[in-house]
Design a protein around this motif. Structure first.
Motif, PDB file in Angstrom:
ATOM      1  N   PRO A   1       0.815  -1.220   0.000  1.00  0.00           N
ATOM      2  CA  PRO A   1       0.000   0.000   0.000  1.00  0.00           C
ATOM      3  C   PRO A   1       0.850   1.273   0.000  1.00  0.00           C
ATOM      4  CG  PRO A   1       0.098  -0.904   2.201  1.00  0.00           C
ATOM      5  CD  PRO A   1       0.826  -1.881   1.329  1.00  0.00           C
ATOM      6  N   HIS A   2       0.376   2.273  -0.707  1.00  0.00           N
ATOM      7  CA  HIS A   2       0.983   3.597  -0.730  1.00  0.00           C
ATOM      8  C   HIS A   2      -0.122   4.640  -0.657  1.00  0.00           C
ATOM      9  CE1 HIS A   2       4.447   1.389  -2.282  1.00  0.00           C
ATOM     10  NE2 HIS A   2       5.179   2.457  -2.131  1.00  0.00           N
ATOM     11  N   TRP A   3       0.221   5.800  -0.136  1.00  0.00           N
ATOM     12  CA  TRP A   3      -0.629   6.972  -0.251  1.00  0.00           C
ATOM     13  C   TRP A   3      -0.033   7.882  -1.319  1.00  0.00           C
ATOM     14  CZ3 TRP A   3      -4.883   6.048   2.264  1.00  0.00           C
ATOM     15  CH2 TRP A   3      -4.886   5.416   3.508  1.00  0.00           C
ATOM     16  N   THR A   4      -0.862   8.560  -2.065  1.00  0.00           N
ATOM     17  CA  THR A   4      -0.381   9.644  -2.920  1.00  0.00           C
ATOM     18  C   THR A   4      -1.093  10.923  -2.497  1.00  0.00           C
ATOM     19  OG1 THR A   4      -2.039   9.553  -4.701  1.00  0.00           O
ATOM     20  CG2 THR A   4      -0.174   8.006  -4.831  1.00  0.00           C
ATOM     21  N   TYR A   5      -0.371  12.033  -2.553  1.00  0.00           N
ATOM     22  CA  TYR A   5      -0.924  13.312  -2.127  1.00  0.00           C
ATOM     23  C   TYR A   5      -0.709  14.369  -3.211  1.00  0.00           C
ATOM     24  CZ  TYR A   5      -0.934  11.121   2.479  1.00  0.00           C
ATOM     25  OH  TYR A   5      -1.153  10.265   3.534  1.00  0.00           O
ATOM     26  N   ASP A   6      -1.749  15.169  -3.429  1.00  0.00           N
ATOM     27  CA  ASP A   6      -1.668  16.351  -4.271  1.00  0.00           C
ATOM     28  C   ASP A   6      -1.892  17.564  -3.375  1.00  0.00           C
ATOM     29  OD1 ASP A   6      -1.542  14.484  -6.252  1.00  0.00           O
ATOM     30  OD2 ASP A   6      -3.387  15.083  -7.274  1.00  0.00           O
ATOM     31  N   CYS A   7      -1.266  18.664  -3.701  1.00  0.00           N
ATOM     32  CA  CYS A   7      -1.424  19.837  -2.842  1.00  0.00           C
ATOM     33  C   CYS A   7      -0.932  21.093  -3.551  1.00  0.00           C
ATOM     34  CB  CYS A   7      -0.635  19.633  -1.545  1.00  0.00           C
ATOM     35  SG  CYS A   7      -0.942  20.887  -0.286  1.00  0.00           S
ATOM     36  N   HIS A   8      -1.618  22.216  -3.289  1.00  0.00           N
ATOM     37  CA  HIS A   8      -1.151  23.533  -3.699  1.00  0.00           C
ATOM     38  C   HIS A   8      -0.522  24.212  -2.479  1.00  0.00           C
ATOM     39  CE1 HIS A   8      -4.060  22.866  -6.995  1.00  0.00           C
ATOM     40  NE2 HIS A   8      -3.291  23.688  -7.682  1.00  0.00           N
ATOM     41  N   THR A   9       0.574  24.901  -2.681  1.00  0.00           N
ATOM     42  CA  THR A   9       1.206  25.629  -1.578  1.00  0.00           C
ATOM     43  C   THR A   9       1.526  27.056  -2.013  1.00  0.00           C
ATOM     44  OG1 THR A   9       3.475  24.986  -2.180  1.00  0.00           O
ATOM     45  CG2 THR A   9       2.272  23.525  -0.687  1.00  0.00           C
ATOM     46  N   THR A  10       1.401  27.978  -1.043  1.00  0.00           N
ATOM     47  CA  THR A  10       1.826  29.358  -1.220  1.00  0.00           C
ATOM     48  C   THR A  10       2.766  29.686  -0.070  1.00  0.00           C
ATOM     49  OG1 THR A  10      -0.265  29.963  -2.281  1.00  0.00           O
ATOM     50  CG2 THR A  10       1.093  31.759  -1.403  1.00  0.00           C
ATOM     51  N   THR A  11       3.964  30.130  -0.395  1.00  0.00           N
ATOM     52  CA  THR A  11       4.991  30.349   0.624  1.00  0.00           C
ATOM     53  C   THR A  11       5.523  31.779   0.559  1.00  0.00           C
ATOM     54  OG1 THR A  11       5.679  28.030   0.459  1.00  0.00           O
ATOM     55  CG2 THR A  11       7.203  29.545   1.525  1.00  0.00           C
ATOM     56  N   THR A  12       5.420  32.482   1.669  1.00  0.00           N
ATOM     57  CA  THR A  12       6.074  33.786   1.794  1.00  0.00           C
ATOM     58  C   THR A  12       7.407  33.577   2.501  1.00  0.00           C
ATOM     59  OG1 THR A  12       4.903  34.203   3.875  1.00  0.00           O
ATOM     60  CG2 THR A  12       3.889  35.045   1.870  1.00  0.00           C
TER      61      THR A  12
ATOM     62  N   PHE B   1       2.788  23.433  -6.994  1.00  0.00           N
ATOM     63  CA  PHE B   1       1.745  22.405  -7.059  1.00  0.00           C
ATOM     64  C   PHE B   1       2.423  21.047  -7.039  1.00  0.00           C
ATOM     65  CE2 PHE B   1      -0.762  19.366  -9.623  1.00  0.00           C
ATOM     66  CZ  PHE B   1      -1.807  19.197  -8.731  1.00  0.00           C
ATOM     67  N   PHE B   2       2.003  20.202  -6.115  1.00  0.00           N
ATOM     68  CA  PHE B   2       2.578  18.871  -5.971  1.00  0.00           C
ATOM     69  C   PHE B   2       1.551  17.835  -6.437  1.00  0.00           C
ATOM     70  CE2 PHE B   2       4.675  21.594  -2.933  1.00  0.00           C
ATOM     71  CZ  PHE B   2       6.007  21.266  -3.103  1.00  0.00           C
ATOM     72  N   ASP B   3       2.002  16.955  -7.306  1.00  0.00           N
ATOM     73  CA  ASP B   3       1.117  15.946  -7.890  1.00  0.00           C
ATOM     74  C   ASP B   3       1.652  14.549  -7.589  1.00  0.00           C
ATOM     75  OD1 ASP B   3      -0.979  14.834  -9.440  1.00  0.00           O
ATOM     76  OD2 ASP B   3       0.351  14.698 -11.167  1.00  0.00           O
ATOM     77  N   ASP B   4       0.832  13.731  -6.959  1.00  0.00           N
ATOM     78  CA  ASP B   4       1.151  12.329  -6.692  1.00  0.00           C
ATOM     79  C   ASP B   4       2.473  12.141  -5.944  1.00  0.00           C
ATOM     80  OD1 ASP B   4      -1.165  11.307  -7.719  1.00  0.00           O
ATOM     81  OD2 ASP B   4      -0.345  10.828  -9.680  1.00  0.00           O
ATOM     82  N   ILE B   5       2.609  12.821  -4.809  1.00  0.00           N
ATOM     83  CA  ILE B   5       3.736  12.524  -3.927  1.00  0.00           C
ATOM     84  C   ILE B   5       3.495  11.141  -3.344  1.00  0.00           C
ATOM     85  CG2 ILE B   5       4.944  13.165  -1.818  1.00  0.00           C
ATOM     86  CD1 ILE B   5       4.275  16.024  -2.367  1.00  0.00           C
ATOM     87  N   LEU B   6       4.407  10.227  -3.594  1.00  0.00           N
ATOM     88  CA  LEU B   6       4.212   8.818  -3.247  1.00  0.00           C
ATOM     89  C   LEU B   6       4.816   8.530  -1.874  1.00  0.00           C
ATOM     90  CD1 LEU B   6       2.990   6.298  -4.624  1.00  0.00           C
ATOM     91  CD2 LEU B   6       5.306   5.745  -5.413  1.00  0.00           C
TER      92      LEU B   6
END
Length: 372
Positions: A165-176, A221-226
């Motif tokens: 089993p694996h998790w995949t994560y997508d996420c948008h980030t804004t960094t100052t 933007f991060f797509d399918d971090i395994l």
């Protein structure tokens, strides 16, 4: 148990029962169908046509509604549909082979405690024969390996195909951020050296850096971090098998598990997300450094906002085995899609000593003839 005995049992699941002889069907790697090892019949798993649309689950909404439910896992008991044998599976296993007749056991929905069900699966592409050939070739090419090590590839007793089993994560980030930009420049420096009892002035170029304050904002933007959701597989070994063709994911179907073991996730969704954030941080730091520019960068502070985080659980195929040599266990993993392999191995002390001795002899001979 022979074919006639298998076909005489009317309790087989209709999805896993061969329509030709009644035996248990197994998923055939590299295809989209189940295959009967006795009469050769094939049953297709996928019937829909067209591209598969991969859907993600909103992480925040899921955690608010379901946090804690995945911790209620317990050992399950399953009765083999072929021979009637009763098998108790470990808490993190959802499919196995019957120890009494070696038929595949697939637990249907509702037979275990509530866990997050896998949404997609990357089916096996390599069958057992190809995986074994890969393993034997790997063993035969090991330097300084014990002479008898190759015999450990002769037995397939503990050679197992398993979905991890694996998790995949997508996420948008804004960094100052705030930091400094370093721009290099050269200056000529004068110095004195002693030559023939005299002090002689010379010059050289030295690099100096002009630092200036910088601040700004970057987005990623991060797509399918395994993220590995198993604690049974060493993270560092699994990381070396990262060439996964996730574009070939298919919707989860129990029939892909037939003939293979499957492990249930042991890393909770929120813990996997924390690991994913560590990966995001290193990427964000690179983005900030690029935004600062210059020859050098100093990052003093980063404040990251995460939004629209989504996840999915997927199963990834591995051929896995372990062997014991001189009282120590060595494990190897094979990517069930590409055949890439990583593993532990023993070394032959005798071969290493002989190689060192040969090297010393060669060095001595070179020195001797060079001297003459």
């Amino acid at each position: 148990m022979d074919k006639n005995e298998r076909s005489s049992n009317p309790g087989l699941s209709q999805e896993l029962e061969c329509k030709g002889c009644g035996a248990m069907l197994k998923f055939k790697p590299g295809t989209t169908h189940l295959s009967c090892e006795y009469c050769g019949a094939e049953n297709n798993i996928r019937t829909e046509e067209g591209p598969i649309v991969i859907e993600e689950t909103n992480l925040e909404e899921y955690l608010l509604a379901n946090l804690g439910k995945e911790e209620t896992m317990e050992i399950s008991t399953i009765v083999c549909n072929s021979c009637g044998g009763e098998t108790t599976l470990e808490p993190n296993i959802t499919s196995d082979f019957c120890p009494f007749c070696d038929n595949p056991l697939v637990i249907k929905e509702g037979t275990r405690s509530i866990v997050y069900k896998p949404k997609y699966i990357l089916p096996f592409n390599l069958d057992e024969k190809k995986a074994l050939d890969t393993y034997r070739n790997w063993l035969s090419n090991l330097w300084f390996a014990p002479k008898d090590l190759k015999h450990y590839a002769d037995s397939t007793e503990h050679f197992t195909g398993i979905y991890i089993p694996h998790w995949t994560y997508d996420c948008h980030t804004t960094t100052t951020y705030t930091g400094e930009r370093g721009d290099d420049y050269t200056e000529q420096e004068y110095y004195f050296v002693s030559e023939n009892s005299r002090q002689v002035q010379k010059s050289r170029d030295i690099v100096k850096t002009n630092w200036s304050h910088r601040s700004g904002s970057v987005t990623n933007f991060f797509d399918d971090i395994l993220i590995l959701a198993s604690k049974s597989i060493p993270q560092e070994k699994m990381a070396k098998l990262r060439m996964w063709d996730l574009k070939n994911l298919v919707p989860y179907d129990d029939r892909y598990l037939s003939g293979f073991k499957t492990e249930t996730y042991q890393v909770k969704i929120e813990d996997g997300y924390a690991s994913a954030k560590k990966h995001m941080k290193s990427v964000i730091e690179n983005t900030v450094s690029n935004d600062i520019g210059g020859h050098r960068q100093r990052i003093h502070q980063m404040n990251t906002q995460y939004s629209d985080a989504t996840f999915k659980q997927i199963l990834m195929p591995l051929w896995i085995s372990a062997y014991r040599y001189n009282g120590k266990v060595y494990r190897f993993l094979i990517n069930g899609r590409t055949g890439d392999i990583v593993g532990d191995r023993p070394y032959s002390t005798g071969k290493i000593l002989l190689a060192i001795l040969a090297g010393l002899i060669i060095i001595s001979l070179i020195s001797y003839f060079s001297g003459r």
